[in-house]
Write an enzyme that holds these catalytic residues in place. Structure first.
Site: not given
Length: 467
Positions: A175, A246, A339, A349, A360
């Site tokens: 990613q 991430h 979210e 959070y 997953y």
């Protein structure tokens, strides 16, 4: 004598192979045909051979949708009745049927109808490789990042053939790559442009996987060349990680001169609670990279001084409210638990101590969804829609949408329009669907809405239809 583990492994392999060799057509007929039709062309449920996958086209999404279901839409879970090999056999049968009929994703629509507007859809830029972000220098000039590491320019409606030269070298794995681009609010006075990307450490890692982390720089563009680069944020090298997912990361500016960016948890959710580490957090700096004296953890021994919030899994969208200056973000959950959060000074959070999502593979991360000292999301999506780009609509073309929130979704290929009153979402509507994986959404200086799509690598422009 063979070890027991070896025997078990062999048996498992044989069982898996025999299951995969089963007749997927028969399994489909027994489990799926009553809804999706004996010929896969649709019955009570959608066709599976028309090139349209409303809830994720990639194999991983399809597998999880079959295994775990989409309960709120009436799609049952087959986890208890089909093993993984049988699910894959059904998927193979569906993919073969798609190939036989030549199923293709329909072309991008030229018109869209919403509750408030009929919309013309124009192709703004195409032929891009994993476009990730867009921002505008002026009404005639846009900048688009391609994740492999290219910064592209659109001038007067045309995509320039040559990318900007001399941009930072990025780690284009997983990613990672070139992520966000942001134009300074005072660009006309200072010419600064900001980039976020995955930065890799190479020295001393011969033969080993080198670690990486999100990095923030700014520079200027002269004669289509990146110049005068300044590093605004580089995490301590001992905090870099060898994972390749991430990274975050978006960049936004508030009215008081702060620059916010987010770094994902880098695959280590437990680290999102540790203020000595940069990942799984929102950061706040000034535009020159200096640290505000009133940052919440600036006086904590060992803390990363740029931290603004904790417990964020992987923020993929950030936007500043045009009226209040508040920071809102969209945050990827795992399987479920995406979210929408309003980020406030020093708050936690929750990731991964509390969550509405699962792993997953369906296993439980935690049963805890509330805990004192940890914030609840303003909205969460379960199942996950893979939320991504975010922007408050700030233009005049869509006057009924002024200050409403535009939310992109990768998996569901959507742009959603959210109406917010205070800290409550009181309505949401899908205004774009199945045009491609929505990576980013942005209000242009002309008041049009620009949507960055992956698969296809295209940016589309939305304008109200001239009645």
């Amino acid at each position: 004598m063979k070890s027991l583990a070896f025997v078990i492994t062999g048996l498992l392999f044989f069982f898996s192979a025999s299951v995969n060799a089963q007749d997927g057509a028969q399994l489909y007929g027994q489990n799926c045909a009553s809804c999706h039709g004996a010929n896969l062309g649709g019955g009570n449920a959608a066709s599976l051979v028309d090139g349209i996958w409303q809830f994720g086209a990639e194999d991983g999404y399809v597998f999880r949708n079959i295994k775990f279901g989409i309960a709120h839409l009436g799609m049952p879970s087959y986890e208890a009745t089909l093993n993984d090999g049988e699910i894959r056999a059904i998927m193979s049968y569906i993919r073969e049927a798609e190939n036989k009929v030549g199923a293709q994703k329909p072309p991008i629509a030229k018109e869209i109808e919403t509750l408030d507007y009929k919309i013309d859809v124009e192709i703004f830029a195409e032929g891009l490789e994993v476009p990730w972000a867009i921002d505008f220098i002026d009404e005639n000039t846009a900048l688009i990042t391609e994740r492999p590491g290219r910064l592209r320019v659109v001038e007067n409606g045309s995509l320039l053939d040559e990318p900007v030269r001399n941009t930072p070298e990025v780690l284009n794995e997983g990613q990672g790559g070139l992520l966000d681009v942001a134009v300074d609010p005072d660009y006309n006075e200072n010419g600064w442009i900001y980039l976020a990307y995955s930065h890799v450490l190479t020295s001393g890692y011969d033969g080993n996987r080198p670690p990486a982390m999100t990095r923030i720089v700014r520079g200027q563009i002269e004669n289509n060349t990146w110049t005068d680069e300044e590093v605004l944020f580089e995490a301590p090298h001992e905090t870099y990680r060898t994972t390749r997912h991430h990274y975050g990361c978006r960049i936004v500016f508030d009215p008081w001169g702060h620059l916010y960016f987010a770094i994902g948890d880098r695959g280590a959710g437990y680290q999102a609670q540790d203020f000595t580490l940069p990942n799984g957090k929102v950061h706040r700096i000034y535009k020159d990279g200096t640290i505000p004296d009133d940052n919440p953890f600036v006086d904590e021994e060992g803390a990363i001084p740029s931290l603004f919030s904790l417990g964020n899994r992987n923020i993929q969208g950030m936007a500043i409210h045009p009226q209040t200056g508040e920071l809102w973000v969209t945050e990827h959950g795992p399987m479920g638990g995406d979210e929408l959060n309003r980020i406030e000074w020093g708050k936690n959070y929750g990731w991964e101590t509390i969550t509405y999502g699962k792993n997953y593979n369906g296993t439980v991360i935690t049963e805890v969804t509330h805990k004192p000292g940890m914030e609840q999301p303003n909205l969460y999506w379960r199942p996950s829609i893979a939320v991504c780009g975010l922007d408050f609509y700030r233009g005049d073309l869509f006057s009924k949408w002024k200050n409403k929130l535009l939310v992109g979704a990768l998996k569901y290929e959507e742009v959603r329009l959210l109406q917010i009153e205070g800290d409550k979402v009181i309505h949401q509507e899908v205004i774009v669907k199945n045009q491609g994986r929505v990576r980013a959404v942005s209000t242009g200086p002309d008041g049009a809405i620009y949507v960055v799509l992956n698969k296809p690598g295209t940016v589309i422009k939305l304008v109200p239809k001239n009645e």
